[in-house]
Scaffold this motif. Structure first.
Motif, PDB file in Angstrom:
ATOM      1  N   LYS A  43       0.742  -1.150   0.027  1.00 11.73           N
ATOM      2  CA  LYS A  43       0.297  -0.054   0.006  1.00 11.73           C
ATOM      3  C   LYS A  43       0.923   1.263   0.185  1.00 11.73           C
ATOM      4  O   LYS A  43       0.473   1.997  -0.636  1.00 11.73           O
ATOM      5  N   PHE A  88       0.899   4.017  -2.794  1.00 18.24           N
ATOM      6  CA  PHE A  88       0.410   5.523  -2.531  1.00 18.24           C
ATOM      7  C   PHE A  88       1.579   6.242  -3.006  1.00 18.24           C
ATOM      8  O   PHE A  88       1.259   7.426  -3.988  1.00 18.24           O
ATOM      9  N   GLY A 146       1.386   6.991  -6.825  1.00 15.50           N
ATOM     10  CA  GLY A 146       0.351   7.739  -7.382  1.00 15.50           C
ATOM     11  C   GLY A 146      -0.830   6.943  -7.405  1.00 15.50           C
ATOM     12  O   GLY A 146      -1.801   7.628  -8.495  1.00 15.50           O
ATOM     13  N   ASP A 147      -1.021   5.743  -7.094  1.00 12.28           N
ATOM     14  CA  ASP A 147      -2.069   4.979  -7.231  1.00 12.28           C
ATOM     15  C   ASP A 147      -3.351   5.754  -6.569  1.00 12.28           C
ATOM     16  O   ASP A 147      -3.423   5.838  -5.620  1.00 12.28           O
ATOM     17  N   SER A 148      -4.259   5.900  -7.496  1.00  7.95           N
ATOM     18  CA  SER A 148      -5.554   6.860  -7.125  1.00  7.95           C
ATOM     19  C   SER A 148      -6.613   6.021  -6.032  1.00  7.95           C
ATOM     20  O   SER A 148      -7.381   6.438  -5.494  1.00  7.95           O
ATOM     21  N   SER A 149      -6.335   4.366  -6.182  1.00  9.63           N
ATOM     22  CA  SER A 149      -7.301   3.616  -5.645  1.00  9.63           C
ATOM     23  C   SER A 149      -6.952   3.534  -4.025  1.00  9.63           C
ATOM     24  O   SER A 149      -7.574   3.012  -3.373  1.00  9.63           O
ATOM     25  N   THR A 158      -5.674   5.166  -0.654  1.00 11.06           N
ATOM     26  CA  THR A 158      -5.644   6.599   0.002  1.00 11.06           C
ATOM     27  C   THR A 158      -4.770   6.805   1.141  1.00 11.06           C
ATOM     28  O   THR A 158      -4.262   5.617   1.601  1.00 11.06           O
TER      29      THR A 158
END
Length: 122
Positions: free
Chosen positions: A73, A77, A80-83, A85
């Motif tokens: 995770k 993040f 830049g993975d938008s899924s 948070t």
């Protein structure tokens, strides 16, 4: 994070009962003498399918899985993975940190118990 010996003992008892399916341990009636004391024969007490080594391995594997999930995770993040948070990353990181701290405390208690047993006179 200080674990008291009584608390650790009660947690180990509850884990033991959970591993046996909340059944009391089987008692070998043949091993009990006439006066109600156990004879010198050693019988198998725990008839459950899992043993302590398997439980310990499963616990370490779950801590390892939490560490891997946290790392994945964090990496997602950072890329830049938008899924993913920031909240999910922080929660996963906290979970893995707590699990690792608990594992280290358990290891320390085992080492302390081992040293105490080894220092006992025979």
């Amino acid at each position: 994070m200080d674990i008291k010996s009584n608390s650790l003992y009660s947690q180990m008892q509850s884990m033991s009962l959970q591993a046996m399916g909340n059944k009391p341990p089987a008692i070998d009636v043949d091993a009990i003498g006439i006066n109600g004391t156990a004879s010198n024969t050693v019988g198998k007490i725990n008839e459950s399918s899992s043993n302590f080594g398997d439980m310990l391995t499963q616990a370490l594997n779950s801590v390892n899985d939490l560490q891997k999930d946290s790392g994945d995770k964090k990496r997602a993040f950072e890329m830049g993975d938008s899924s993913v948070t920031l909240g999910e990353v922080m929660i996963a990181s906290s979970k893995s940190g707590i699990a690792l701290d608990a594992t280290v405390q358990i290891r320390n208690k085992f080492v302390e118990a081992y040293k105490e047993i080894m220092s006992m006179p025979v």
